[in-house]
Design a protein around this motif. Structure first.
Motif, PDB file in Angstrom:
ATOM      1  N   ARG A   1       2.144   1.770  -3.409  1.00  6.71           N
ATOM      2  CA  ARG A   1       1.059   2.162  -4.299  1.00  6.71           C
ATOM      3  C   ARG A   1       0.646   3.620  -4.064  1.00  6.71           C
ATOM      4  NH1 ARG A   1      -3.573  -1.288  -7.036  1.00  6.71           N
ATOM      5  NH2 ARG A   1      -4.334   0.517  -8.185  1.00  6.71           N
TER       6      ARG A   1
ATOM      7  N   SER B   1       0.831  -1.218   0.000  1.00  5.60           N
ATOM      8  CA  SER B   1       0.000   0.000   0.000  1.00  5.60           C
ATOM      9  C   SER B   1       0.853   1.250   0.000  1.00  5.60           C
ATOM     10  CB  SER B   1      -0.897   0.048   1.242  1.00  5.60           C
ATOM     11  OG  SER B   1      -1.810  -0.978   1.175  1.00  5.60           O
TER      12      SER B   1
ATOM     13  N   ILE C   1       2.878   0.876 -11.571  1.00  2.00           N
ATOM     14  CA  ILE C   1       2.163   0.593 -10.317  1.00  2.00           C
ATOM     15  C   ILE C   1       0.891   1.443 -10.224  1.00  2.00           C
ATOM     16  CG2 ILE C   1       2.325   0.692  -7.799  1.00  2.00           C
ATOM     17  CD1 ILE C   1       5.338   0.050  -8.156  1.00  2.00           C
TER      18      ILE C   1
ATOM     19  N   GLU D   1       0.532   6.599  -6.751  1.00  2.00           N
ATOM     20  CA  GLU D   1      -0.659   7.401  -7.040  1.00  2.00           C
ATOM     21  C   GLU D   1      -0.410   8.884  -6.807  1.00  2.00           C
ATOM     22  OE1 GLU D   1      -3.562   5.168  -4.871  1.00  2.00           O
ATOM     23  OE2 GLU D   1      -3.752   3.768  -6.568  1.00  2.00           O
TER      24      GLU D   1
ATOM     25  N   SER E   1       0.000  -5.500  -8.399  1.00  7.41           N
ATOM     26  CA  SER E   1      -0.980  -5.893  -7.391  1.00  7.41           C
ATOM     27  C   SER E   1      -1.322  -7.377  -7.517  1.00  7.41           C
ATOM     28  CB  SER E   1      -2.230  -5.019  -7.462  1.00  7.41           C
ATOM     29  OG  SER E   1      -2.755  -5.072  -8.763  1.00  7.41           O
TER      30      SER E   1
END
Ligand SMILES: Cc1cc2nc3c(=O)[nH]c(=O)nc-3n(C[C@H](O)[C@H](O)[C@H](O)COP(=O)(O)O)c2cc1C
Lengths: 645, 214
Positions: free
Chosen positions: A17, A14, A165, A21, A171
């Motif tokens: 990620r 996470s 990613i 993002e 994932s």
């Protein structure tokens, strides 16, 4: 693995990620235009580096702020260099531009970025539906494709792992690390995925065999040798989205119990080598590869091995020998690599496209994958469609689409309004199919039945000016040179096939040659040790089957129906069309075979002519006076060439 | 011990034997050029030893098959013979047939196979393609005749077996493939002067000691 570990796994991922993002958001929301430039080998070959430089320089000169985003290849080679400009302030949606040379780049900065005029004449289409500009999706080259493996190619920066990613990359690796290996293999089995390296072996089954094979050490190899002339699917994928392949490899390794993996790339692909090496490095830095992946107990080291560009080294046993440091010569199978592969360890060898199909399959499920393509060949096929076709490039289509749809609808048909003659599928191991087989669906079984082969994705479209005997000769010349020399049938047999074909194209063929071609081909197919020899006669056999009249014309009439075989043709000038006083042909003839007739038109000295066809190219279209005939003795003698002093 | 039926003759052999070895041990000849019992991995390169095995779709090289109980094998069916003959004719199409002047005349494996298959040594079907030059004299002790060589690889194998590393190797590709050698310049490190395993094992007289010719 216990749930506590799963929690940790999710937590570690996470964080990665979120970072991806965050970066993606910052890029997207930056209040400046974004320029995405296709920078894979094909783009670079068409001048993408100069294009990028021109953008950078012009932006600096004019003091305009914009972000340049180098991306991979979307597969539309006919349009390279391809650029997408996203300029929200202009009120236009993101726009695809084609053939963006350095000059066009400069112009687009000035007129579009500065003044807001998108220059409609250079637009391929908008990337999304909108009211202002037709979307590329109205274009069958786009809307009839189905992107599974290449979905992200051309949209992400292959040298930035966060780009992958942010699109959901890695994932699936996280997901499988929380599953048992047999669950993963079951999903791959259920998807019906078949190997994209040529033979179409069920991938799930291969993995299962490797999982059950005896051995402490197991190895995964990604086969990116890609030796078929004119094929470049695997290179493009590695250059455009290397992480999807690495993720597929990691999933495979976890499923079969391997801790070592190798990407075997030919050294002639320097950019792919560089990008994959960098991708491995980045994945290691984030803990997605290497020791204790994402804090789990799974380790995986991936190395890049550079092959020296021998076609036969794509064959799995030769590939293994070559990594081991020996001469790349195939071995008898069994034992198959899944039992006894690299350094004697059980080894899974899969093609680039096979491995890249795995993450999307796990993400969307086996049923989804089975919904694409045909019952026995689920999923998509990727072809590099080249030759005499309008929209050449990489095309990813659902299996089962017919050759006609692919060539005429998606790729825009034959160049220069010529007629279709044949399509060669499967590279040197494949076959040439004629117009009456254009409705053959593209899937493993139908193509094999027609005498061609899925192969790994090479497809050459040929127009009416192609001599099928010469095409067979070309491919045999290739396989014969690329034979490793180990086994009798391939080493000597293909050499004889080539010699016979050479004789035919020179008009020296005899009646018995065709039978010998056939019977020797059959024996080479049955007798050879490896797939190279077993398939090498295919181009000759299929062209003989479907274009026998052309072979017979070469033998019986010394005529080349396509007017291509130099020994069988002659050039002359149609004196009704030839323009008095024009010297265009004479000045370009490399051997001074063109002479001036008594009425100041032109003639060809057949003794000197080397049949290069330069005069035909040079003759101004308004005259179009140069003619070709076959057999060469049909050439009309208009006037004898003057005696040379 | 597995029992099998070869050309209607029942034979019994040791477990783990290759089919080719089993046949040869029991007096059933199958043409072969590259097979050596001492190789762990049969090279299967000469493509001569094809047989038909019941249950198999196509002819298969007997050197790569391990015997199984109740195997039913045929060594002389039409399709097997066709492959034997084609492979043999291919080899002869690149062979300089000059038996009178060859030191293995009458001991040559090709002569034996020609007799067995009833194929003339000068085949009419295929054009002859010979390499240039006819002899490679690069090696200080050995002469190599590329137009005799069948590239079976036995010399490489036996040299490696005896010396740990082979002086001989395959070189070039495709039709041009030949046997070549390493380390020729450092004569002192070559064991070749006193060793003739490669010469002895060559089935066709392609390697010969220089001094033996004088
Ligand atoms: C002469 C020859 C060349 C080959 N070249 C390639 C190649 O370039 N890439 C590839 O993936 N497979 C190639 N193959 C097939 C491989 O041997 C092997 O079947 C494949 O890599 C397995 O992967 P897959 O199961 O994903 O298809 C070749 C086979 C032969 C006989």
């Amino acid at each position: 693995m216990s749930p506590a570990d799963n929690e940790k796994l999710d937590q570690v991922f996470s964080a990665i990620r979120e970072e991806a993002e965050k970066r993606r958001k910052a890029f997207r929301e930056a209040p400046v235009p974004k320029i995405h430039i296709g920078m894979a080998t094909c783009g670079i070959a068409s001048g993408a580096l100069e294009t990028k430089k021109a953008f950078e320089e012009t932006l600096a000169e004019r003091n305009i702020e914009a972000l340049i985003h180098p991306v991979g290849c979307i597969g539309h080679c006919y349009a390279e260099p391809v650029v997408i400009i996203d300029h929200p302030d202009s009120g236009f949606p993101p726009i695809f531009y084609h053939e963006v040379t350095a000059g066009k780049a400069k112009m687009l900065v000035k007129l579009f970025l500065e003044e807001g005029d998108p220059r409609f004449e250079h637009i391929l289409g908008a990337t999304v539906e909108n009211d202002l500009i037709p979307s590329v999706m109205e274009f069958s080259r786009f809307n009839q494709e189905k992107r599974v493996v290449m979905e992200k190619c051309g949209y992400i920066d292959p040298e930035d792992i966060y780009d992958y990613i942010a699109e959901g990359g890695y994932s699936m690796l996280v997901k499988v690390l929380q599953l048992t290996p047999d669950k993963i293999i079951k999903e791959v089995r259920n998807s019906g995925l078949r190997g994209r390296g040529g033979a179409g072996f069920p991938t799930g089954k291969k993995w299962e065999l490797a999982m059950h094979a005896e051995g402490q050490i197991k190895i995964v190899i990604c086969n990116a040798d890609e030796g078929d002339p004119g094929a470049y699917m695997d290179r493009t994928i590695l250059e455009s989205n290397p992480h999807q392949v690495l993720e597929g490899m990691a999933i495979c390794a976890y499923a079969v119990g391997a801790n070592k993996a190798v990407v075997y790339i030919r050294a002639e692909y320097p950019l792919a080598v560089k990008i994959v090496t960098k991708a491995i490095q980045q994945a290691k830095e984030l803990g997605l590869l290497g020791k204790g992946i994402l804090s789990s107990t799974f380790d995986l080291e991936i190395d890049v091995f550079r092959g020296s560009g021998a076609f036969v080294c794509g064959e799995e046993t030769a590939l293994i020998r070559s990594i081991e440091g020996y001469r790349g010569m195939p071995r008898h199978r069994p034992p198959y690599p899944v039992e006894k592969g690299l350094w004697g360890h059980p080894t899974v060898i899969n093609n680039v496209k096979t491995l890249a199909s795995v993450p999307p399959i796990l993400e969307n499920g086996a049923t989804w994958f089975r919904g694409i393509g045909t019952e026995n060949s689920p999923g998509t096929a990727i072809f590099s469609v080249v030759g005499n076709v309008v929209h050449a490039g990489l095309v990813e289509i659902p299996m089962g689409v017919t050759l006609r749809t692919l060539i005429f609808d998606i790729c825009g048909g034959i160049l220069n309004k010529k007629k279709f003659r044949a399509v060669q599928i499967g590279g040197p191991s494949g076959g040439c199919l004629p117009a009456d087989l254009l409705d053959t669906p593209i899937d493993f079984d139908s193509l094999t039945e027609a005498g061609a082969m899925m192969g790994s994705g090479g497809m050459v479209v040929m127009d009416e000016d192609t001599c099928m005997v010469d095409v067979a000769r070309y491919f045999l010349d290739f396989t014969q040179k690329e034979s490793c020399g180990k086994c009798t049938f391939c080493r000597i047999g293909t050499h004889h096939l080539l010699r016979i074909l050479e004789r035919l194209t020179k008009g020296e063929g005899q009646d018995k040659d065709l039978e010998q071609l056939e019977s020797l081909s059959e024996d080479i197919k049955t007798g050879s040790l490896c797939g190279l020899g077993k398939t090498a006669p295919n181009p000759a056999l299929t062209s003989l089957k479907y274009f026998r009249d052309e072979y017979e014309a070469h033998v019986k009439e010394k005529r080349c129906p396509a007017l291509m075989c130099r020994s069988l043709i002659a050039y002359y000038f149609d004196l009704d069309l030839c323009a008095r006083g024009c010297d265009a042909c004479a000045t370009c003839c490399p051997v001074e075979a063109v002479f001036t007739t008594s009425n100041r038109k032109k003639g060809v000295d057949q003794e000197l002519c080397v049949k290069c066809g330069e005069c035909m190219v040079a003759c101004p279209p308004e005259y179009d006076a140069v003619r070709k005939v076959s057999p060469s003795n049909l050439v009309p003698v208009v006037e004898r060439a003057p005696e040379k002093k | 011990m597995p029992k099998l039926l070869v050309d209607n003759k029942e034979i019994e052999v040791k477990e783990g034997t290759t089919l080719l070895q089993a046949c040869l041990d029991n007096g059933i000849y199958i043409p072969n050029l590259c097979y050596l019992e001492s190789m762990d991995d049969p090279s299967a390169s000469c493509r001569m030893c094809f047989v038909e095995i019941e249950g198999e779709e196509k002819p298969i090289t007997s050197c790569t098959v391990t015997v199984k109980d109740d195997m039913v094998v045929k060594t002389d069916t039409l399709s097997v013979r066709r492959l034997h003959r084609t492979a043999f004719r291919l080899l002869l199409s690149v062979h300089h047939v000059d038996c009178k002047n060859c030191h293995v005349n009458k001991k040559c494996e090709l002569q034996r196979i020609a007799k067995y298959l009833e194929v003339g040594l000068k085949p009419k079907h295929l054009e002859q393609h010979l390499k240039e030059p006819d002899i490679d004299q690069d090696h200080p002790f050995l002469d190599y005749y590329p137009n005799r060589c069948v590239l079976c690889g036995k010399c490489i194998h036996i040299c490696r077996k005896k010396h740990g590393q082979s002086v001989l190797t395959f070189a070039k590709r495709g039709f041009d493939t030949v046997i070549s050698s390493y380390g020729k310049n450092d004569v002192s490190s070559l064991a070749c002067e006193k060793c003739v395993v490669c010469v002895d094992i060559c089935p066709v007289g392609a390697l010969i000691l220089k001094e033996a010719q004088e």
